[in-house]
Design a protein around this motif. Sequence first.
Motif, PDB file in Angstrom:
ATOM      1  N   THR A   1      -7.204 -11.273   9.871  1.00 27.84           N
ATOM      2  CA  THR A   1      -7.038  -9.912  10.674  1.00 27.84           C
ATOM      3  C   THR A   1      -5.551 -10.022  11.105  1.00 27.84           C
ATOM      4  OG1 THR A   1      -7.590 -10.653  12.847  1.00 27.84           O
ATOM      5  CG2 THR A   1      -9.346  -9.676  10.979  1.00 27.84           C
ATOM      6  N   VAL A   2      -4.871  -8.601  10.620  1.00 28.80           N
ATOM      7  CA  VAL A   2      -3.703  -8.357  11.149  1.00 28.80           C
ATOM      8  C   VAL A   2      -3.520  -7.054  11.801  1.00 28.80           C
ATOM      9  CG1 VAL A   2      -1.238  -8.294  10.815  1.00 28.80           C
ATOM     10  CG2 VAL A   2      -2.554  -9.822   9.424  1.00 28.80           C
ATOM     11  N   ALA A   3      -3.527  -6.867  13.027  1.00 24.79           N
ATOM     12  CA  ALA A   3      -3.574  -5.414  13.656  1.00 24.79           C
ATOM     13  C   ALA A   3      -2.120  -5.049  14.227  1.00 24.79           C
ATOM     14  CB  ALA A   3      -4.563  -5.522  14.896  1.00 24.79           C
ATOM     15  N   ASN A   4      -2.359  -3.602  14.730  1.00 22.32           N
ATOM     16  CA  ASN A   4      -0.952  -3.091  14.831  1.00 22.32           C
ATOM     17  C   ASN A   4       0.186  -3.276  14.101  1.00 22.32           C
ATOM     18  OD1 ASN A   4      -2.669  -2.633  17.476  1.00 22.32           O
ATOM     19  ND2 ASN A   4      -2.057  -4.309  18.189  1.00 22.32           N
ATOM     20  N   ILE A   5       0.072  -2.969  12.970  1.00 26.89           N
ATOM     21  CA  ILE A   5       1.015  -2.776  11.909  1.00 26.89           C
ATOM     22  C   ILE A   5       1.704  -1.510  11.988  1.00 26.89           C
ATOM     23  CG2 ILE A   5       1.532  -3.073   9.450  1.00 26.89           C
ATOM     24  CD1 ILE A   5      -0.705  -5.109   9.230  1.00 26.89           C
ATOM     25  N   PRO A   6       2.882  -1.449  12.144  1.00 27.82           N
ATOM     26  CA  PRO A   6       3.499  -0.004  12.415  1.00 27.82           C
ATOM     27  C   PRO A   6       3.188   0.917  11.133  1.00 27.82           C
ATOM     28  CG  PRO A   6       5.223  -1.626  12.946  1.00 27.82           C
ATOM     29  CD  PRO A   6       3.979  -2.424  12.470  1.00 27.82           C
ATOM     30  N   ALA A   7       3.028   2.173  11.349  1.00 30.46           N
ATOM     31  CA  ALA A   7       2.612   2.968  10.118  1.00 30.46           C
ATOM     32  C   ALA A   7       3.938   3.200   9.234  1.00 30.46           C
ATOM     33  CB  ALA A   7       2.643   4.553  10.769  1.00 30.46           C
ATOM     34  N   SER A   8       5.205   2.755   9.738  1.00 36.83           N
ATOM     35  CA  SER A   8       6.454   2.605   8.834  1.00 36.83           C
ATOM     36  C   SER A   8       6.215   1.506   7.744  1.00 36.83           C
ATOM     37  CB  SER A   8       7.608   2.509   9.680  1.00 36.83           C
ATOM     38  OG  SER A   8       7.565   1.256  10.382  1.00 36.83           O
ATOM     39  N   SER A   9       5.256   0.410   7.908  1.00 36.61           N
ATOM     40  CA  SER A   9       5.149  -0.641   7.131  1.00 36.61           C
ATOM     41  C   SER A   9       4.321  -0.097   5.783  1.00 36.61           C
ATOM     42  CB  SER A   9       4.414  -1.827   7.929  1.00 36.61           C
ATOM     43  OG  SER A   9       5.215  -2.050   8.754  1.00 36.61           O
ATOM     44  N   THR A  10       4.737  -0.754   4.853  1.00 31.29           N
ATOM     45  CA  THR A  10       4.021  -0.475   3.492  1.00 31.29           C
ATOM     46  C   THR A  10       3.696  -1.775   2.848  1.00 31.29           C
ATOM     47  OG1 THR A  10       5.938  -0.248   2.306  1.00 31.29           O
ATOM     48  CG2 THR A  10       4.915   1.851   3.168  1.00 31.29           C
ATOM     49  N   SER A  11       3.954  -2.805   3.415  1.00 28.73           N
ATOM     50  CA  SER A  11       3.683  -4.146   2.638  1.00 28.73           C
ATOM     51  C   SER A  11       3.802  -5.217   3.558  1.00 28.73           C
ATOM     52  CB  SER A  11       4.458  -4.354   1.599  1.00 28.73           C
ATOM     53  OG  SER A  11       5.913  -4.463   2.021  1.00 28.73           O
ATOM     54  N   LEU A  12       2.957  -6.390   3.400  1.00 27.11           N
ATOM     55  CA  LEU A  12       3.109  -7.719   4.021  1.00 27.11           C
ATOM     56  C   LEU A  12       3.686  -8.604   2.746  1.00 27.11           C
ATOM     57  CD1 LEU A  12      -0.041  -7.906   6.270  1.00 27.11           C
ATOM     58  CD2 LEU A  12       2.134  -7.379   6.971  1.00 27.11           C
ATOM     59  N   PRO A  13       4.723  -9.203   2.846  1.00 23.55           N
ATOM     60  CA  PRO A  13       5.192 -10.285   2.002  1.00 23.55           C
ATOM     61  C   PRO A  13       4.117 -11.714   2.029  1.00 23.55           C
ATOM     62  CG  PRO A  13       6.828 -10.287   3.975  1.00 23.55           C
ATOM     63  CD  PRO A  13       5.745  -9.331   4.225  1.00 23.55           C
ATOM     64  N   ARG A  14       4.230 -12.078   0.811  1.00 30.72           N
ATOM     65  CA  ARG A  14       3.567 -13.520   0.541  1.00 30.72           C
ATOM     66  C   ARG A  14       3.837 -14.452   1.955  1.00 30.72           C
ATOM     67  NH1 ARG A  14       5.808 -14.519  -3.897  1.00 30.72           N
ATOM     68  NH2 ARG A  14       4.359 -13.414  -4.992  1.00 30.72           N
ATOM     69  N   GLY A  15       3.084 -14.971   2.392  1.00 32.90           N
ATOM     70  CA  GLY A  15       3.138 -16.122   3.329  1.00 32.90           C
ATOM     71  C   GLY A  15       3.376 -15.818   4.990  1.00 32.90           C
ATOM     72  N   SER A  16       3.294 -14.154   5.043  1.00 39.87           N
ATOM     73  CA  SER A  16       3.453 -13.548   6.450  1.00 39.87           C
ATOM     74  C   SER A  16       2.373 -14.027   7.123  1.00 39.87           C
ATOM     75  CB  SER A  16       3.673 -12.093   6.338  1.00 39.87           C
ATOM     76  OG  SER A  16       2.480 -11.421   5.709  1.00 39.87           O
TER      77      SER A  16
ATOM     78  N   TRP B   1       0.957  -1.035  -0.259  1.00 43.46           N
ATOM     79  CA  TRP B   1      -0.047  -0.137  -0.036  1.00 43.46           C
ATOM     80  C   TRP B   1       1.034   1.359  -0.253  1.00 43.46           C
ATOM     81  CZ3 TRP B   1       0.026  -3.618   3.669  1.00 43.46           C
ATOM     82  CH2 TRP B   1       0.598  -3.345   4.958  1.00 43.46           C
ATOM     83  N   ALA B   2       0.143   2.290  -0.209  1.00 39.47           N
ATOM     84  CA  ALA B   2       1.040   3.504  -0.430  1.00 39.47           C
ATOM     85  C   ALA B   2      -0.015   4.870  -0.256  1.00 39.47           C
ATOM     86  CB  ALA B   2       1.646   3.907  -1.900  1.00 39.47           C
ATOM     87  N   ASP B   3       0.475   5.941  -0.120  1.00 43.01           N
ATOM     88  CA  ASP B   3      -0.292   7.028   0.203  1.00 43.01           C
ATOM     89  C   ASP B   3      -1.293   6.905   1.301  1.00 43.01           C
ATOM     90  OD1 ASP B   3       1.394   8.263  -1.817  1.00 43.01           O
ATOM     91  OD2 ASP B   3      -0.055   7.282  -3.472  1.00 43.01           O
TER      92      ASP B   3
END
Length: 162
Positions: free
Chosen positions: A67-82, A38-40
């Motif tokens: 559901t995945v919560a509490n992902i830091p604002a500095s993150s812009t992706s989740l890799p396959r398999g995460s 994701w971006a912007d």
Amino acid sequence: MAFKLWSADFKDGATLPEAQVFNGMGHNGGNVSPHLAWADAPAGTKSFVVTLYDPDAPTGSGWWHWTVANIPASSTSLPRGSGSGQGGLPRGAVQGLTDFGTAQYGGAAPPPGPPHRYIFTVHALKVDHIDVDERSSGAKVGFMTSMNRLGSVSITAHYGAK
């Protein structure tokens, strides 16, 4: 700029690949969470929540697949398999319970009939974390997310039982 979401594993509106289909309930998929990026994000974003929801499940309340919560604002992706135990979740992120009863990604598993919609959403939140853990239901994650959302963006894949 508009909040954007995409996947290297499927295109918005396309059929969900077998790799992202559940392995069980009559399905033989890979049950691997897809890559998401994701971006912007909206100004003021302090964390993200990722959800995967099937509104077409014949339950009266849909089906929470991830559901995945509490992902830091500095993150812009989740890799396959995460979300499937293959690593790559950001530090501090927590997966809540799916309607399969586990705190991990659960792929598409519709009964025979018309294809279902699988809606992947990234929610930008105004708080750095919400009070959920690996025992939290999709409904609780959804409620806490709704109370703190600045914006969200979704992509949808379809999948029907063969």
